[in-house]
Design a protein around this motif. Structure first.
Motif, PDB file in Angstrom:
ATOM      1  N   LYS A 347      -7.255  -2.437  -0.166  1.00  0.00           N
ATOM      2  CA  LYS A 347      -7.112  -0.826  -0.676  1.00  0.00           C
ATOM      3  C   LYS A 347      -6.709  -1.762  -2.350  1.00  0.00           C
ATOM      4  CE  LYS A 347      -3.693   0.802   3.304  1.00  0.00           C
ATOM      5  NZ  LYS A 347      -2.228   0.678   3.325  1.00  0.00           N
ATOM      6  N   LEU A 376      -9.180   1.175   0.801  1.00  0.00           N
ATOM      7  CA  LEU A 376      -9.249   2.243   0.367  1.00  0.00           C
ATOM      8  C   LEU A 376      -8.965   2.217  -1.264  1.00  0.00           C
ATOM      9  CD1 LEU A 376      -6.658   5.368  -0.318  1.00  0.00           C
ATOM     10  CD2 LEU A 376      -5.126   4.122   0.384  1.00  0.00           C
ATOM     11  N   LYS A 378      -7.334   3.708  -4.461  1.00  0.00           N
ATOM     12  CA  LYS A 378      -6.170   4.777  -4.656  1.00  0.00           C
ATOM     13  C   LYS A 378      -6.257   4.711  -6.557  1.00  0.00           C
ATOM     14  CE  LYS A 378      -1.853   6.702  -3.276  1.00  0.00           C
ATOM     15  NZ  LYS A 378      -1.905   8.530  -2.852  1.00  0.00           N
ATOM     16  N   TYR A 408     -11.795   5.547   1.915  1.00  0.00           N
ATOM     17  CA  TYR A 408     -10.924   6.167   0.934  1.00  0.00           C
ATOM     18  C   TYR A 408     -11.028   6.517  -0.563  1.00  0.00           C
ATOM     19  CZ  TYR A 408      -9.936   6.477   6.131  1.00  0.00           C
ATOM     20  OH  TYR A 408      -9.958   6.245   7.702  1.00  0.00           O
ATOM     21  N   GLU A 410      -9.300   8.072  -3.338  1.00  0.00           N
ATOM     22  CA  GLU A 410      -8.407   9.296  -3.845  1.00  0.00           C
ATOM     23  C   GLU A 410      -7.924   8.939  -5.402  1.00  0.00           C
ATOM     24  OE1 GLU A 410      -4.744   8.864  -1.496  1.00  0.00           O
ATOM     25  OE2 GLU A 410      -5.746   9.047   0.331  1.00  0.00           O
TER      26      GLU A 410
END
Ligand SMILES: Nc1ncnc2c1ncn2[C@@H]1O[C@H](COP(=O)(O)OP(=O)(O)O)[C@@H](O)[C@H]1O
Ligand SMILES: [Mg+2]
Lengths: 482, 265
Positions: A347, A376, A378, A408, A410
């Motif tokens: 992440k 991820l 983000k 992912y 975002e």
């Protein structure tokens, strides 16, 4: 390097796990099972201060309310947490100050693993903390490092000798409530390494921790805390092996890294826990929480991992990029063969402005294994000018294994640039035959191709580890083709 | 066992997916001889190369292949290579991520190990690379790249000959090494082969066209047609084929009594 590679290619002849032996040594074990009393017992054995016991108990109570995570692409058999021993320590005199105090069996064990603890035998430039089961056996080069103000010792010693540092930073990156395994670790962690690099100091040698599980039916729950103060630099290595046993063994570690302003931390792992046999019997369940925070501006944390072992790997070394201009990197090679399962990734959390992250993930699947990348990226609203580049590649050997990617993204700041590239390829019979036709055996051909594929990541490892890692990649995949 | 023959192929039959491709092939190659095998597309030339090098696309169903007095068909592909058989591939394979240097070094040292020799030192190896690169006039930049990755057709063929120069085989099989080459490249490749060749090196040149044989002059020319060698003669046969094409061979072959038992049952 070239020469070394040839040598190791030539050297490798059998695909068996080389570190599967058991050391016959007297071990101090507590009864199986987990309860508040067990948590208290562990804390008492380690003669811990009250605040740490409180921390453990809070974590334990929280853990009891939690469930094992089920979102990963893993098929995890039920684990009976009451059927595990939570503390096992090789019996030795307390706090071995000199090597003569260390049990010769232990020295032999680490010698056999290629980790001699005699300082004069060590490669210059690597200090080692050797951890067997629940305790640290020996930390080398402590005095040399201490002269520069660097603290490198076992976690237990740090609790005794540097309680304010430990208390300040423990669980500051991975709170005890973070997830099921982090909570479990916080309740029962036994030992691990502690490292502090003072302001402006470049650590002159690689620091490394070598983890070894020996005792049966025990879990290993180590805790590592690494603090790089302002403008400091450290490169840290972690290696691990375990005996071959028919039963699964649980390993749930927590690693926390703090990089203050202008600090740089490189954290490298060569994970080679016992993966289980061909049919998937035995092997380590590796559930690890690793996270670093780039706390100050211009700091940098770089994770490099070569994951070849374990029956199940669940692991996402991550970076919280809080300081402006801070940089997070994740370079990973994850190999799965036979019945191994891996769900691993990272992440990258962009909080500060102009933060950058790079993700390079190389999955290699063979046999009946399942290999997933989960990542991820983000970008928070204030992360002006954040940038990420992700490259996720999968290489397949044979057609009965699986490769999966779960990226992912975002993004809450319109100025952010996030790029993601992914490829899937297969080692073709024609490539292998081409090598064969030049006199190269199939195993060596796979070694060549796989090491070529993983080179970008391997090159990030310190030299001694790079050679080890190349060897491991090849051994892990033996018997996977033809 | 010492014989005059480096390679003896007797009544070799091989099938792909139960379809017979080689239908009883005979060929004998002595030390130092150059044999050309010509024939129309699909006649089984590459299949023969595959069978000789142990590529498991075709299954051998009958016959024997003896190499240096040993049963070749029992050996693994890498053993055959280490015994000195080299194939210049009709379609060389790309191996991304594996540098030519690493690839060649591994190949050479595996072959040396097989012969009980020490691995080459890094400096000896690089010297050898340089020497052979000059010999076959291959661009230095190519050997700094991954094996065949992004090479043009011509570069791939040159790279095959470069590898042949490095490995110094006893039996070289050149499978359409001339196809896709312009006349300059063809000359470079052919001259390369001639320079590499030692007096006892045997070569089987598989080709469609006469033009390569102007440079690599064969001792024998064989016509492979429908899985069999239907005609063998000296180099003049190649010229005849060039002039008349394969049609007259085809007619000859179709009239043979053999075809009653295979194609027309
Ligand atoms: N991989 C393959 N699968 C199925 N058939 C094949 C394969 N390779 C070759 N063949 C068939 O075998 C026959 C001989 O092919 P090949 O040996 O390549 O001929 P040549 O090299 O003389 O052109 C052809 O009919 C071709 O279609
Ligand atoms: Mg062909």
């Amino acid at each position: 390097m070239e020469n070394n590679q040839d040598k190791l290619l030539g050297e490798v002849t059998s695909g068996e796990y080389k570190y599967g032996f058991v050391t016959d040594i007297e071990t101090d074990v507590i009864p199986k099972g987990l309860s508040e009393d067990v948590v208290r017992l562990i804390s008492a054995k380690k003669e811990e201060p009250e605040w740490l016991l409180e921390f453990r108990l809070k974590a334990f109570r929280r853990w009891q309310t939690m469930k094992m995570p089920e979102w990963a692409h893993l098929n995890i058999p039920e684990i009976d947490y009451q059927d595990i021993i939570y503390y096992a320590a090789p019996k030795q005199k307390k706090g071995p100050d000199s090597l003569s105090d260390v049990d010769p069996e232990l020295l032999k064990t680490f010698d056999k693993l290629g980790i001699p603890l005699e300082e004069q035998k060590r490669l210059t430039g690597v200090a080692v903390d050797a951890v067997m089961d629940s305790v640290s056996v020996k930390t080398t080069f402590r005095e040399t490092l201490a002269e520069m103000g660097i603290i490198f010792c076992s976690f237990s010693e740090a609790v005794k000798e540097h309680p304010t540092l430990v208390q300040k930073y423990l669980a500051s990156v991975v709170p005890y409530s973070d997830n099921f395994f982090a909570a479990l670790n916080s309740a029962v962690f036994s030992d691990g390494s502690f490292c502090y690099i003072p302001k402006g100091v470049r650590c002159p040698m690689e620091l490394s921790t070598y983890f070894r599980i020996n005792a049966s039916n025990t879990g290993q729950f180590e805790r590592t805390l690494l603090i790089a103060d302002e403008e400091s630099y450290v490169s840290y290595l972690e290696g691990c092996t375990a005996p071959m046993r028919d039963e699964n063994q649980l390993h749930a570690a927590v690693v926390e890294i703090v990089a203050e302003r202008g600090a740089e931390v490189k954290y490298s792992t060569v994970q080679n826990w016992y993966p289980g046999d061909k049919e998937g019997k035995g092997g380590i369940f590796n559930f690890v929480t690793k996270r670093g925070i780039c706390k100050g501006d211009d700091s940098r944390i770089s994770w490099t991992q070569v994951e070849t072992g374990s029956a199940i790997t669940w692991k996402y070394p991550s970076c919280i990029l809080r300081g402006n201009n801070s940089v997070g990197e994740f370079y990973s090679v994850a190999v799965t063969n036979n019945r191994q399962q891996a769900d691993t990734g990272t992440k990258m959390i962009h909080i500060g402005s102009n933060t950058k992250s790079t993700i390079v993930s190389k999955g290699i699947s063979a046999g009946f294994s399942q290999n997933s990348y989960r990542g991820l990226v983000k970008v928070l609203g204030k992360a002006e000018g954040a940038r990420n580049f992700s490259q996720c590649d999968s290489l397949l050997l044979g057609d009965r294994c699986g490769a999966h990617t779960f990226p992912y993204i975002e993004v809450d700041n319109p100025s952010a640039i996030v790029e993601h590239e992914a490829t899937t390829s297969r080692i073709g019979e024609d490539q292998i035959f081409y090598c064969n036709q030049r006199g190269i055996s199939t195993e060596d051909a796979i070694g060549l191709i796989v090491n070529g594929y993983a080179r970008e990541v391997i090159n990030k490892l310190p030299m001694e580890f790079a050679v080890e890692a190349q060897k491991l990649l090849q051994i892990s995949l033996e018997g996977s083709v033809g | 066992m010492q014989t005059d023959f480096l390679l003896q192929i007797k009544d070799l039959k091989a099938s792909i997916d139960n379809k017979e491709i080689l239908k009883g092939l005979n060929l004998e190659v002595k030390h130092g001889e150059i044999h050309a095998i010509m024939g129309p597309n699909g006649s089984g030339k590459s299949t023969l190369a595959n069978v000789l090098t142990g590529r498991e696309i075709a299954t051998v169903t009958a016959g024997t292949v003896t190499y240096e007095g040993k049963n070749l068909l029992e050996m693994s592909p890498e053993e055959r290579a280490r015994e000195g058989i080299f194939l210049s591939f009709q379609y060389p394979i790309e191996i991304p991520g594996v540098s030519m240097v690493n690839f060649m070094k591994t190949a050479i040292n595996e072959q040396r190990k097989y012969r009980g020799l020490e691995p080459l030192s890094a400096s000896d190896f690089l010297r050898l690379m340089r020497e052979k690169k000059e010999l076959v006039e291959i661009d230095s930049a190519l050997t700094n790249r991954s094996v065949n990755e992004g090479f043009s057709g011509g570069e791939k063929k040159k790279n095959e000959i470069f590898q042949m120069a490095m490995l110094e085989p006893r039996l070289a099989l050149l499978d359409e090494t001339d196809s896709g080459l312009d006349i300059d490249a063809l000359r470079i490749v052919a001259n390369g082969v001639n320079k590499i060749r030692r007096p006892d090196t045997s070569v089987i040149v598989i080709t469609h066209y006469q033009r390569l044989l102007d440079y690599i002059v064969p001792d024998y020319v064989h016509v492979l047609y429908d899985g069999r060698i239907v005609r063998s003669a000296g180099p003049e046969l190649a010229l005849e084929l060039e002039e008349r094409g394969y049609d007259w061979i085809r007619k000859d072959a179709d009239l043979s009594e053999e075809t009653w038992t295979t194609d027309r049952k």
